[in-house]
Design a protein around this motif. Sequence first.
Motif, short mmCIF file in Angstrom:
data_model
loop_
_atom_site.label_atom_id
_atom_site.label_comp_id
_atom_site.label_asym_id
_atom_site.label_seq_id
_atom_site.Cartn_x
_atom_site.Cartn_y
_atom_site.Cartn_z
N HIS A 1 2.65 6.28 9.77
CA HIS A 1 2.93 6.29 8.33
C HIS A 1 2.08 7.33 7.62
CE1 HIS A 1 2.89 5.08 4.13
NE2 HIS A 1 1.61 4.80 4.23
N SER B 1 10.35 5.28 13.05
CA SER B 1 11.40 4.38 12.61
C SER B 1 11.73 4.61 11.13
CB SER B 1 10.96 2.94 12.81
OG SER B 1 9.88 2.63 11.94
N ARG B 2 12.89 4.12 10.73
CA ARG B 2 13.28 4.23 9.33
C ARG B 2 12.30 3.46 8.44
NH1 ARG B 2 18.84 5.17 8.34
NH2 ARG B 2 19.62 6.62 9.89
N SER B 3 11.74 2.37 8.95
CA SER B 3 10.81 1.57 8.13
C SER B 3 9.55 2.37 7.82
CB SER B 3 10.46 0.27 8.83
OG SER B 3 9.78 0.50 10.06
N ARG C 1 10.54 4.78 5.09
CA ARG C 1 10.69 4.09 3.80
C ARG C 1 9.33 3.77 3.18
NH1 ARG C 1 15.05 1.44 6.48
NH2 ARG C 1 13.69 -0.32 7.03
N GLU C 2 8.36 3.35 4.02
CA GLU C 2 7.03 3.06 3.50
C GLU C 2 6.38 4.30 2.92
OE1 GLU C 2 2.73 1.19 5.00
OE2 GLU C 2 4.41 1.37 6.41
#
Length: 249
Positions: free
Chosen positions: A8, A42-44, A47-48
């Motif tokens: 992230h 990942s897409r998550s 998004r974060e």
Amino acid sequence: MTTARGLHAHVLETLGQRIVDGLLPAGAVVRPELVATEFGVSRSVVRESLRVLQSLGLVEPRQRVGTQVLPISSWELLAPTVIRWRGASPAYFVQQRELLELRLGVEPVAAALVAGRVSRDDGPGDGGSDGGGAAPGDAVLEAARAMLDACAREDSRAYLEADVRFHRALLTGSGNAVFTHFAGTVEALLRTRTSESRDTITRWTRDAAARHEAVAVAVVAGDATGAGDAATALLRVTRDEFIAEAPGS
């Protein structure tokens, strides 16, 4: 092994820096699926990262468009993260000038407020106290003296840390909660100088340390007018140095 938090942070740092550098200009659309593929995340995670960028005013999700990059007028320009990104971008000198002009309206007032607290607590020259705690001007003076000591030892890292302590103590010692909040902005700005090699004032100088000491001496003497004037002189010299060093000046 890279953690989800590490992934992230990497995506956030890269996208944020690209936006601030202009590689992703205002109006550009950030497509999560392409970002996920590029970074192998990942897409998550994407998004974060986009949520953080949105909280900083750099992007905004729009219906039928996607996540769009916003112009600088929407950015949280006083957020330490944005300051760090701008400090590593071509806008380095612009940011320094802009925030020094802002600091000229804040730090002299803070210096006068700290000196006023000293004067009210114990009278001029006695240092002042916070109900048995450290005097409001003590940390300011300690930091200024540490800057002078760092000059004598030619220790640029110690100089920077003392400089950060000085300005933080000046703002937090004012007793003004808004000024205290601004201390994080100033610290982030000062720390951008460590990675900047295009100008000469990233290095320590005894003259600059002496200007800091002049502010501190007036503060601990309870001289509000003198402290404010010394802080103004300090920041004006620094601003003028950055203007002189800026490319094309």
